[in-house]
Each structure stands twice: as structure tokens, then as C-alpha cells.
Scaffold this motif. Structure first.
Motif: not given
Length: 201
Positions: A82-87, A184-185, A187, A189-191
Motif C-alpha cells: 500500500r501507499g509509498g511501497k506501491l510507488l 508498508n510503514d 516507505y 508516501p512518495e515511495g
């Protein structure tokens, strides 16, 4: 290798794998060891975003080893990212895909002589679109493997140039499990990967 940059990514993080023997061997004090989920178990328990299967035909030792040791781990982690990890994953895929396309275009320009190949095959679960992208990367790697082998037979590429291209392509794919490892945490938000609070300096 003329006209083709084989720069590899920076060194990978420390190994994430724990020896199966250390996860199950008894410890002093009589406590039962914690049973760790394997990547297969973890993937089986995940509710899929997509539910499909694909048959991968492969020829290289790299593809075989990656499928056996990393694919299910990556597929499970991608499904819950989720979130930054996806980026971060998206950025790594973009880099790897661009590199392998460039490598394959170089290989396609080489004169080759047909050589007999017998593929192995494996059925893989696709529970997230990124899992499908990972399968495509392995497919492109195998195309690169075959094309450069045919060029080697035709003597249109040197063995060390071929190996450099394969090593660089493998290194790009191996970066994807490295991005999958942190939670996930870890990362922003910008990845961007944040420092591990457990690290001591």
C-alpha cells in the motif's frame, strides 16, 4: 559491450531468508519454536485483487531459481503493498522493464544461429497485476537468454559480453524482491524507503 550499458543496481540488502532448520529446531527451555509461514502459505491465504494462473515456459537457470525462491514471496508482498511501497515497486518495475527492453533490442540486432532449446514449465498464480508484470520480466529475460545464446553459437557476441548482459538483467529483476522486503510503514508516501528504527549506528 559496445552500445549497451550493463550497469547493475547497487548492492542488495542483507539476505531475508531464514534457514528452514533454524526456524524449526528446538530451543533450550522447552518452548515450541514459532512456525513461520512459507511464501507459498502466505500467498495462499491472501484474498486476491485478481485471480488468474499463467504457465511460464523458461530456459534459464536464473528463471528457475527465481521462480522457486522469490516469485511467491514477491507475489504475496505485492498483493498487500500500500501507499509509498506501491510507488517504490512501480518505480522499480519501470526501471527494470526499460532496461530489459533495451537489452532485448540489442540482442535482436545480433546475428544468431538457431539452437535447440527444451523449456521447463511452471504454473504461477497471478493475484495482483504486478505479479503479471514480474512474469513478463522473467519472460523477457529468457528471450534475452535464448537470443544471446544463438548469437554466441553464431559467434556474433563474445561470451563475456553475453554474460555481462545477463548478469545486469538478472540484477535489475533481483531488485524487486529487495523492494518487497520492508513493510508498508517503512516507505514514505512518495515511495522513499525510510531508515529502520531498529538499526543501531
Amino acid at each position: 559491450m559496445s552500445g549497451f550499458d550493463t550497469e547493475q543496481p547497487e548492492a542488495a540488502d542483507p539476505q531475508r531468508l531464514i534457514s528452514p532448520s533454524t526456524a524449526t529446531e528446538p530451543v533450550e527451555g522447552g518452548l515450541r519454536p514459532i512456525k513461520r509461514l512459507t511464501s507459498d502459505d502466505r500467498l495462499a491465504r491472501i484474498h486476491p485483487e485478481t485471480l488468474a494462473k499463467t504457465e511460464l515456459l523458461y530456459y534459464s537457470d536464473f528463471a528457475r531459481t527465481f521462480v522457486r525462491s522469490d516469485y511467491n514471496f514477491c507475489a504475496a508482498k505485492m498483493t498487500v503493498a500500500r501507499g509509498g511501497k506501491l510507488l517504490a515497486l512501480e518505480a522499480e518495475f519501470h526501471t527494470a522493464e526499460a532496461f530489459l527492453r533495451k537489452a532485448l533490442a540489442w540482442a535482436n540486432r545480433l546475428h544468431g544461429r538457431s539452437a535447440p532449446f527444451t523449456p521447463e514449465r511452471v504454473t504461477l498464480e497471478i493475484k495482483h497485476p504486478m505479479s503479471g508484470r514480474l512474469v513478463r520480466l522473467l519472460t523477457i529475460y529468457d528471450q534475452l537468454f535464448r537470443k544471446t545464446m544463438e548469437a554466441l553459437v553464431a559467434r556474433s557476441v563474445m561470451a563475456h559480453d553475453r554474460q555481462a548482459a545477463l548478469d545486469a538483467a538478472a540484477a535489475r529483476i533481483k531488485q524487486i524482491p529487495q523492494v518487497c522486503m520492508p513493510d508498508n510503514d517503512r516507505y514514505a508516501p512518495e515511495g522513499v524507503l525510510l531508515p529502520d528504527s531498529n538499526d543501531t549506528h
